[in-house]
Design a protein around this motif. Structure first.
Motif, PDB file in Angstrom:
ATOM      1  N   GLU A  30      -4.194  41.498-109.336  1.00 32.25           N
ATOM      2  CA  GLU A  30      -5.253  42.127-110.139  1.00 32.25           C
ATOM      3  C   GLU A  30      -6.615  41.559-109.768  1.00 32.25           C
ATOM      4  O   GLU A  30      -7.432  41.189-110.613  1.00 32.25           O
ATOM      5  N   LEU A  31      -6.867  41.499-108.454  1.00 31.02           N
ATOM      6  CA  LEU A  31      -8.113  40.975-107.912  1.00 31.02           C
ATOM      7  C   LEU A  31      -8.753  42.010-106.988  1.00 31.02           C
ATOM      8  O   LEU A  31      -8.061  42.880-106.453  1.00 31.02           O
ATOM      9  N   PRO A  32     -10.062  41.936-106.780  1.00 30.63           N
ATOM     10  CA  PRO A  32     -10.691  42.818-105.795  1.00 30.63           C
ATOM     11  C   PRO A  32     -10.324  42.402-104.375  1.00 30.63           C
ATOM     12  O   PRO A  32      -9.895  41.265-104.137  1.00 30.63           O
ATOM     13  N   LEU A  33     -10.527  43.316-103.437  1.00 27.46           N
ATOM     14  CA  LEU A  33     -10.262  43.057-102.024  1.00 27.46           C
ATOM     15  C   LEU A  33     -11.580  43.072-101.265  1.00 27.46           C
ATOM     16  O   LEU A  33     -12.387  43.989-101.413  1.00 27.46           O
ATOM     17  N   ARG A  34     -11.792  42.065-100.430  1.00 28.30           N
ATOM     18  CA  ARG A  34     -12.973  41.993 -99.579  1.00 28.30           C
ATOM     19  C   ARG A  34     -12.505  42.022 -98.123  1.00 28.30           C
ATOM     20  O   ARG A  34     -11.667  41.210 -97.717  1.00 28.30           O
ATOM     21  N   ILE A  35     -13.036  42.967 -97.347  1.00 33.26           N
ATOM     22  CA  ILE A  35     -12.676  43.130 -95.943  1.00 33.26           C
ATOM     23  C   ILE A  35     -13.858  42.697 -95.088  1.00 33.26           C
ATOM     24  O   ILE A  35     -14.976  43.198 -95.269  1.00 33.26           O
ATOM     25  N   VAL A  66     -14.707  47.860 -90.328  1.00 33.96           N
ATOM     26  CA  VAL A  66     -14.442  47.564 -91.741  1.00 33.96           C
ATOM     27  C   VAL A  66     -14.235  48.844 -92.542  1.00 33.96           C
ATOM     28  O   VAL A  66     -13.434  48.866 -93.492  1.00 33.96           O
ATOM     29  N   ASN A  67     -14.914  49.930 -92.171  1.00 33.00           N
ATOM     30  CA  ASN A  67     -14.718  51.183 -92.902  1.00 33.00           C
ATOM     31  C   ASN A  67     -13.328  51.753 -92.663  1.00 33.00           C
ATOM     32  O   ASN A  67     -12.704  52.306 -93.581  1.00 33.00           O
ATOM     33  N   ALA A  68     -12.825  51.636 -91.428  1.00 34.37           N
ATOM     34  CA  ALA A  68     -11.459  52.096 -91.150  1.00 34.37           C
ATOM     35  C   ALA A  68     -10.448  51.285 -91.945  1.00 34.37           C
ATOM     36  O   ALA A  68      -9.484  51.832 -92.498  1.00 34.37           O
ATOM     37  N   ALA A  69     -10.651  49.968 -92.002  1.00 29.82           N
ATOM     38  CA  ALA A  69      -9.747  49.117 -92.775  1.00 29.82           C
ATOM     39  C   ALA A  69      -9.827  49.446 -94.260  1.00 29.82           C
ATOM     40  O   ALA A  69      -8.805  49.470 -94.964  1.00 29.82           O
ATOM     41  N   ALA A  70     -11.036  49.708 -94.758  1.00 34.09           N
ATOM     42  CA  ALA A  70     -11.194  50.056 -96.170  1.00 34.09           C
ATOM     43  C   ALA A  70     -10.479  51.353 -96.499  1.00 34.09           C
ATOM     44  O   ALA A  70      -9.843  51.482 -97.560  1.00 34.09           O
ATOM     45  N   ARG A  71     -10.558  52.333 -95.596  1.00 34.57           N
ATOM     46  CA  ARG A  71      -9.841  53.593 -95.838  1.00 34.57           C
ATOM     47  C   ARG A  71      -8.348  53.366 -95.912  1.00 34.57           C
ATOM     48  O   ARG A  71      -7.662  53.966 -96.763  1.00 34.57           O
ATOM     49  N   ARG A  72      -7.819  52.525 -95.032  1.00 34.73           N
ATOM     50  CA  ARG A  72      -6.384  52.233 -95.072  1.00 34.73           C
ATOM     51  C   ARG A  72      -6.016  51.581 -96.408  1.00 34.73           C
ATOM     52  O   ARG A  72      -4.997  51.908 -97.028  1.00 34.73           O
ATOM     53  N   ALA A  73      -6.833  50.613 -96.849  1.00 33.16           N
ATOM     54  CA  ALA A  73      -6.552  49.913 -98.108  1.00 33.16           C
ATOM     55  C   ALA A  73      -6.657  50.860 -99.301  1.00 33.16           C
ATOM     56  O   ALA A  73      -5.817  50.823-100.214  1.00 33.16           O
ATOM     57  N   GLU A  74      -7.662  51.713 -99.303  1.00 33.30           N
ATOM     58  CA  GLU A  74      -7.876  52.607-100.446  1.00 33.30           C
ATOM     59  C   GLU A  74      -6.827  53.704-100.518  1.00 33.30           C
ATOM     60  O   GLU A  74      -6.455  54.140-101.608  1.00 33.30           O
ATOM     61  N   ARG A  75      -6.347  54.167 -99.364  1.00 31.45           N
ATOM     62  CA  ARG A  75      -5.248  55.132 -99.381  1.00 31.45           C
ATOM     63  C   ARG A  75      -4.007  54.508 -99.997  1.00 31.45           C
ATOM     64  O   ARG A  75      -3.242  55.177-100.697  1.00 31.45           O
ATOM     65  N   ARG A  81     -10.552  47.821-106.198  1.00 30.09           N
ATOM     66  CA  ARG A  81     -11.967  47.649-105.857  1.00 30.09           C
ATOM     67  C   ARG A  81     -12.055  47.001-104.478  1.00 30.09           C
ATOM     68  O   ARG A  81     -11.567  45.882-104.272  1.00 30.09           O
ATOM     69  N   VAL A  82     -12.667  47.690-103.522  1.00 28.08           N
ATOM     70  CA  VAL A  82     -12.741  47.224-102.130  1.00 28.08           C
ATOM     71  C   VAL A  82     -14.203  47.111-101.718  1.00 28.08           C
ATOM     72  O   VAL A  82     -14.990  48.052-101.907  1.00 28.08           O
ATOM     73  N   THR A  83     -14.571  45.972-101.147  1.00 24.44           N
ATOM     74  CA  THR A  83     -15.897  45.790-100.563  1.00 24.44           C
ATOM     75  C   THR A  83     -15.727  45.371 -99.109  1.00 24.44           C
ATOM     76  O   THR A  83     -14.687  44.850 -98.719  1.00 24.44           O
ATOM     77  N   THR A  84     -16.767  45.594 -98.313  1.00 20.77           N
ATOM     78  CA  THR A  84     -16.706  45.264 -96.882  1.00 20.77           C
ATOM     79  C   THR A  84     -17.972  44.528 -96.460  1.00 20.77           C
ATOM     80  O   THR A  84     -19.011  44.621 -97.115  1.00 20.77           O
ATOM     81  N   ASP A  85     -17.871  43.809 -95.347  1.00 26.17           N
ATOM     82  CA  ASP A  85     -19.027  43.123 -94.804  1.00 26.17           C
ATOM     83  C   ASP A  85     -18.820  42.884 -93.314  1.00 26.17           C
ATOM     84  O   ASP A  85     -17.684  42.656 -92.863  1.00 26.17           O
ATOM     85  N   VAL A  86     -19.895  42.952 -92.561  1.00 23.13           N
ATOM     86  CA  VAL A  86     -19.900  42.617 -91.138  1.00 23.13           C
ATOM     87  C   VAL A  86     -20.718  41.347 -90.976  1.00 23.13           C
ATOM     88  O   VAL A  86     -21.883  41.289 -91.384  1.00 23.13           O
ATOM     89  N   LEU A  87     -20.095  40.317 -90.399  1.00 22.46           N
ATOM     90  CA  LEU A  87     -20.712  38.998 -90.318  1.00 22.46           C
ATOM     91  C   LEU A  87     -21.062  38.690 -88.866  1.00 22.46           C
ATOM     92  O   LEU A  87     -20.175  38.658 -88.010  1.00 22.46           O
ATOM     93  N   PRO A  88     -22.319  38.422 -88.548  1.00 22.66           N
ATOM     94  CA  PRO A  88     -22.734  38.194 -87.164  1.00 22.66           C
ATOM     95  C   PRO A  88     -22.477  36.761 -86.716  1.00 22.66           C
ATOM     96  O   PRO A  88     -23.399  36.010 -86.410  1.00 22.66           O
ATOM     97  N   GLU A  89     -21.215  36.388 -86.668  1.00 16.01           N
ATOM     98  CA  GLU A  89     -20.871  35.014 -86.293  1.00 16.01           C
ATOM     99  C   GLU A  89     -19.453  34.950 -85.763  1.00 16.01           C
ATOM    100  O   GLU A  89     -18.731  35.942 -85.734  1.00 16.01           O
ATOM    101  N   GLU A  90     -19.045  33.763 -85.364  1.00 18.75           N
ATOM    102  CA  GLU A  90     -17.704  33.543 -84.815  1.00 18.75           C
ATOM    103  C   GLU A  90     -16.672  33.666 -85.928  1.00 18.75           C
ATOM    104  O   GLU A  90     -16.898  33.249 -87.059  1.00 18.75           O
ATOM    105  N   ALA A  91     -15.503  34.234 -85.593  1.00 21.11           N
ATOM    106  CA  ALA A  91     -14.543  34.646 -86.608  1.00 21.11           C
ATOM    107  C   ALA A  91     -13.984  33.490 -87.423  1.00 21.11           C
ATOM    108  O   ALA A  91     -13.946  33.558 -88.659  1.00 21.11           O
TER     109      ALA A  91
END
Length: 289
Positions: A30-35, A66-75, A81-91
């Motif tokens: 019962e937590l949000p998902l962050r991608i 991240v949008n493709a992953a969010a669509r998979r999660a939301e389907r 609740r799904v949020t996404t972010d693109v981070l300009p750094e090393e993984a």
């Protein structure tokens, strides 16, 4: 604010399935998902996603990933609740930092042919070794979705000489959410310096070590909630081999790791490192308290 489940994606099919697994887990908790996607992800390959989008690999960008992953999660979980972010750094650095504000980190792994299909990449190992929160590495079949009791149990490895409270607590809660038994496994061996007559056939010290293993299990499981069905297993053999075998019959294998202040490196013990490379199911790595 509730800390989310965080999943790292890189555009590969394996990471998109990881997003689905993480969506199931977030719904269970019962937590949000962050991608998140780190733009400097090591060895990034966008071919799978590019084919899905009908674009050349060079045309795939971070937001597409991240949008493709969010669509998979939301389907999979329309009410999540799904949020996404693109981070300009090393993984690895980005995900370890994300772990400071997460309830759980999820990372996938993918084979590259031959022996490599059994081994993890440096990102997964670094995250498992340094994150402050529990980390799930999706070993084995990605069809073992969090809400499907494919094999019907969660396995926890109970170590030696460590405080397993946090590890067992995490495993018990995962079993409770899934409605499956918790299998607690403790490996034991007769030390090589024991005299030859002290063997499992003749009894003696071998029974002593097995009894100590059983006592360690009882102590570690003392605070497991009564609604969780617990199966205790003391198994003779090397811990890594015992846990790898147990993973073949588990939906999730939970192991612990101890963090040493002032030391660098992976911070993963030999047993944990071995099961991360070879387990047949997803592996959760939890820091000892």
């Amino acid at each position: 604010m509730r800390r989310p489940v965080v999943v790292g994606v890189d555009g590969s099919e394996a990471s998109l399935r990881a997003a689905e697994w993480a969506a199931d887990e977030a719904a269970l908790c019962e937590l949000p998902l962050r991608i998140v996607y780190a733009t400097l992800w090591e060895r990034y390959e966008g071919t799978d996603l590019a084919e899905d989008l009908g674009e050349p690999p060079d045309g795939v960008r971070g937001h597409d990933i991240v949008n493709a992953a969010a669509r998979r999660a939301e389907r999979r979980r329309p009410d999540l609740r799904v949020t996404t972010d693109v981070l300009p750094e090393e993984a690895a650095h980005a995900l370890v930092r994300e772990g400071r504000r997460a309830s759980l980190l999820v990372v996938g792994t993918r084979g590259r042919g031959g022996l490599a299909e059994f081994l993890l990449g440096s990102v997964s190992l670094a995250v498992a070794g340094h994150a402050d929160c529990p980390v799930v590495v999706l070993r084995g079949s990605h069809d073992n979705q969090a809400t499907r009791a494919v094999r019907g149990r969660v396995v926890v490895g109970v170590g030696e000489g460590a405080d397993d409270t946090a590890v067992v607590r995490f495993a018990a809660e995962e079993a409770r959410r899934r409605g499956v038994p918790l299998a607690a496994v403790r490996a034991w061996r007769v030390p090589a310096h024991e005299p030859a007559e002290s063997t499992p056939v003749t009894g003696g010290p071998a029974r002593t070590y097995e009894r100590r293993a059983a006592e360690a299990l009882d102590a570690a499981l003392a605070d497991v909630p009564p609604e969780v069905q617990v199966h205790r297993h003391t198994v003779e053999g090397h811990a890594r081999g015992v846990l790898e075998a147990a993973s073949r019959e588990a939906d999730l294998l939970v192991v612990g790791t101890r963090r040493h202040r002032g030391q660098y490196g992976l911070q993963l013990g030999r047993v944990t490192l071995a099961v991360l490379h070879h387990a047949a199911c997803p592996v959760a790595v939890v820091r000892h308290t």
